[in-house]
Design an enzyme around this catalytic site. Structure first.
Site, PDB file in Angstrom:
ATOM      1  N   HIS A  50       9.905  -6.166  -3.040  1.00 25.61           N
ATOM      2  CA  HIS A  50       9.049  -6.461  -4.286  1.00 25.61           C
ATOM      3  C   HIS A  50       9.108  -5.199  -5.227  1.00 25.61           C
ATOM      4  CE1 HIS A  50       6.168  -3.643  -1.683  1.00 25.61           C
ATOM      5  NE2 HIS A  50       5.887  -3.355  -2.984  1.00 25.61           N
TER       6      HIS A  50
HETATM    7  P1  TYD Z   1       3.175  -5.107   1.599  1.00 26.75           P
HETATM    8  O1  TYD Z   1       3.008  -4.277   0.116  1.00 26.75           O
HETATM    9  O2  TYD Z   1       3.687  -6.424   1.521  1.00 26.75           O
HETATM   10  O3  TYD Z   1       3.961  -3.960   2.549  1.00 26.75           O
HETATM   11  P2  TYD Z   1       5.607  -3.566   2.418  1.00 26.75           P
HETATM   12  O4  TYD Z   1       5.998  -3.441   0.988  1.00 26.75           O
HETATM   13  O5  TYD Z   1       5.564  -2.200   3.054  1.00 26.75           O
HETATM   14  O6  TYD Z   1       6.413  -4.497   3.193  1.00 26.75           O
HETATM   15  O7  TYD Z   1       1.718  -4.877   2.313  1.00 26.75           O
HETATM   16  C1  TYD Z   1       1.684  -5.525   3.614  1.00 26.75           C
HETATM   17  C2  TYD Z   1       0.103  -6.179   3.572  1.00 26.75           C
HETATM   18  O8  TYD Z   1      -0.812  -5.088   3.360  1.00 26.75           O
HETATM   19  C3  TYD Z   1      -0.280  -7.366   2.622  1.00 26.75           C
HETATM   20  O9  TYD Z   1      -0.863  -8.114   3.087  1.00 26.75           O
HETATM   21  C4  TYD Z   1      -0.882  -6.445   1.694  1.00 26.75           C
HETATM   22  C5  TYD Z   1      -1.845  -5.471   2.302  1.00 26.75           C
HETATM   23  N1  TYD Z   1      -1.916  -3.994   1.810  1.00 26.75           N
HETATM   24  C6  TYD Z   1      -3.064  -3.833   1.080  1.00 26.75           C
HETATM   25  O10 TYD Z   1      -4.099  -4.484   1.520  1.00 26.75           O
HETATM   26  N2  TYD Z   1      -3.487  -2.421   0.864  1.00 26.75           N
HETATM   27  C7  TYD Z   1      -2.422  -1.713   0.303  1.00 26.75           C
HETATM   28  O11 TYD Z   1      -2.938  -0.505  -0.172  1.00 26.75           O
HETATM   29  C8  TYD Z   1      -1.084  -1.984   0.697  1.00 26.75           C
HETATM   30  C9  TYD Z   1       0.003  -1.183   0.486  1.00 26.75           C
HETATM   31  C10 TYD Z   1      -1.000  -3.383   1.303  1.00 26.75           C
END
Ligand code: TYD
Length: 132
Positions: A50
């Site tokens: 992302h």
């Molecule tokens: P995501 O940003 O998709 O993780 P990565 O980029 O490491 O693969 O986040 C994973 C899940 O956690 C998603 O459901 C959103 C949640 N999340 C939060 O609730 N708060 C946060 O600060 C972050 C970074 C993620």
């Protein structure tokens, strides 16, 4: 100019060991509103995929290692994160992927904003459209 902007965090070490202090608007170039850490990533799993519109982040690998890919739509670069003495600064409109996590990898992330799903671009084609 490289997309890989590393910030050095010299350790405040003494004979007892090392310590790194992270301070918003000092050695971290924004006000820190959120801190999270990624750990216990399962074998073969890649994360990220992302970009953010507004969010700035500093990513520090405080244990183990992983391979970080950053992409601004024109250039794709990668680096191994394996030092608690270096932070990777990621500004807005940069696609990021994390691969090849070691079992012991802990990624500490400092963020300039609270969590906001509306700030995410989770589709690479949409990302390319937004940056073009
Ligand atoms: P995501 O940003 O998709 O993780 P990565 O980029 O490491 O693969 O986040 C994973 C899940 O956690 C998603 O459901 C959103 C949640 N999340 C939060 O609730 N708060 C946060 O600060 C972050 C970074 C993620």
């Amino acid at each position: 100019m490289s997309l890989l902007k590393f910030i050095d965090f010299p350790p405040l070490g003494d004979e007892r060991g090392s310590l790194v202090a992270l301070e918003g608007n000092k050695n971290v170039p924004f006000t820190i509103k959120r801190v999270y850490y990624i750990f216990d990533t399962k074998k073969g799993v890649s994360r990220g995929f992302h970009a953010h519109k507004k969010l700035q982040q500093v990513v520090i690998c405080i244990a183990g290692s992983c391979r970080m890919v950053v992409d601004d739509g024109a250039t794709r670069e990668e680096a191994w994160l394996n030092s608690s003495l270096k932070g990777l600064l990621i500004n807005g409109f940069v696609w990021r992927e994390m691969h090849d996590f070691s079992d012991d990898c802990i990624l500490l992330v400092l963020a300039s904003e609270h969590y906001d799903e509306a700030d995410y671009i989770r589709n690479y084609e949409n990302f390319l459209k937004e940056v073009s």
